[in-house]
Design an enzyme around this catalytic site. Structure first.
Site, short mmCIF file in Angstrom:
data_model
loop_
_atom_site.label_atom_id
_atom_site.label_comp_id
_atom_site.label_asym_id
_atom_site.label_seq_id
_atom_site.Cartn_x
_atom_site.Cartn_y
_atom_site.Cartn_z
N HIS A 164 0.85 -1.19 0.00
CA HIS A 164 0.00 0.00 0.00
C HIS A 164 0.88 1.24 0.00
CE1 HIS A 164 -3.79 2.20 1.73
NE2 HIS A 164 -3.22 2.84 0.73
N GLU A 207 0.28 8.03 -3.71
CA GLU A 207 1.31 7.73 -2.71
C GLU A 207 2.45 8.75 -2.79
OE1 GLU A 207 1.33 5.40 -0.18
OE2 GLU A 207 -0.78 5.30 -0.77
N HIS A 209 2.57 11.01 0.48
CA HIS A 209 3.61 10.53 1.39
C HIS A 209 5.03 10.75 0.86
CE1 HIS A 209 0.40 8.60 3.65
NE2 HIS A 209 -0.03 8.04 2.53
#
Length: 222
Positions: free
Chosen positions: A79, A119, A123
């Site tokens: 993930h 992502e 992040h």
């Protein structure tokens, strides 16, 4: 009259002494440990450690059967690799820097280009790493964690206490202590196992992240 066997024996001894010893069998190539997945140092890493989230794909694929990551019927899928702070907070959306120039280079870990983009912006921009370095680090961390055979080799739904699942991971990965692991669940189903890593990619103690408190969790087969 018997012949003296001494000369024959002497020749055999000489030949044996001159013969080279057999070569030892080569050692099997070990699988990289988490500690071997070195993460390059970024220029601006204002966080304490990484949280590697390994999602249990059967739970996701049950409601998304046509998703590209479900084609191969995997067990755990990546993930994300998420910067975290020791006080339980975490940075997000740290810049508008573009992601990898060629997202297809990371299709093995993110077959869904939309998830890769998410992502990176959510992040990766907080990691202090260049886009390619960030996703290479995520790939290395993901592949260094050995999935316990018990969680792959079954065909019917099983149930386990969260602690037993995490113990399976420490058995398969001796370098990862329990203090570096957490488990996520939803409606008493397994959803993810998380590994806490320092900025070099080595297991480290998790901060105050939420871990499943259910007595047992149900695990549908891959």
């Amino acid at each position: 009259m018997k012949k003296n066997p001494a000369p024959t024996l002497l020749i055999l001894l000489v030949l044996t002494a001159c013969s080279p010893p057999p070569k030892p069998a080569p050692e099997p190539t070990p699988r990289p440990s988490v500690a071997a997945s070195v993460i390059p140092t970024g220029t601006n890493q204002a966080f304490d450690y990484y949280l590697l989230n390994l999602s249990w794909s059967p739970e996701f694929c049950h409601s998304h059967p046509t998703a590209s990551e479900c084609v191969s019927r995997p067990a755990f899928v990546l993930h994300g690799l998420w910067p975290q702070n020791s006080d339980g907070t975490y940075p997000q959306n740290c810049s508008n820097d573009p992601g990898p120039a060629d997202p297809s280079k990371f299709a093995d870990i993110y077959p869904d280009a939309g998830l890769l983009e998410h992502e990176w912006h959510t992040h990766g921009t907080c990691s202090g790493l260049a886009p390619d370095d960030f996703f290479k680090a995520a790939r290395a961390a993901f592949h260094s964690v050995i999935i316990p055979p018990t969680l792959i080799e079954f065909t019917k739904q099983i149930s386990m206490p969260p602690a037993q699942i995490l113990n399976l991971f420490t058995t398969s990965n001796p370098s990862i202590p329990l203090s570096s692991l957490a488990l996520s669940c939803g409606n008493n189903y397994l959803t993810a196992v998380e590994v806490c890593l320092n900025k070099s990619g080595e297991p480290t103690q998790c901060g105050p992240i939420r871990s499943c408190k259910a007595n047992t969790v149900r695990i549908p087969p891959p």
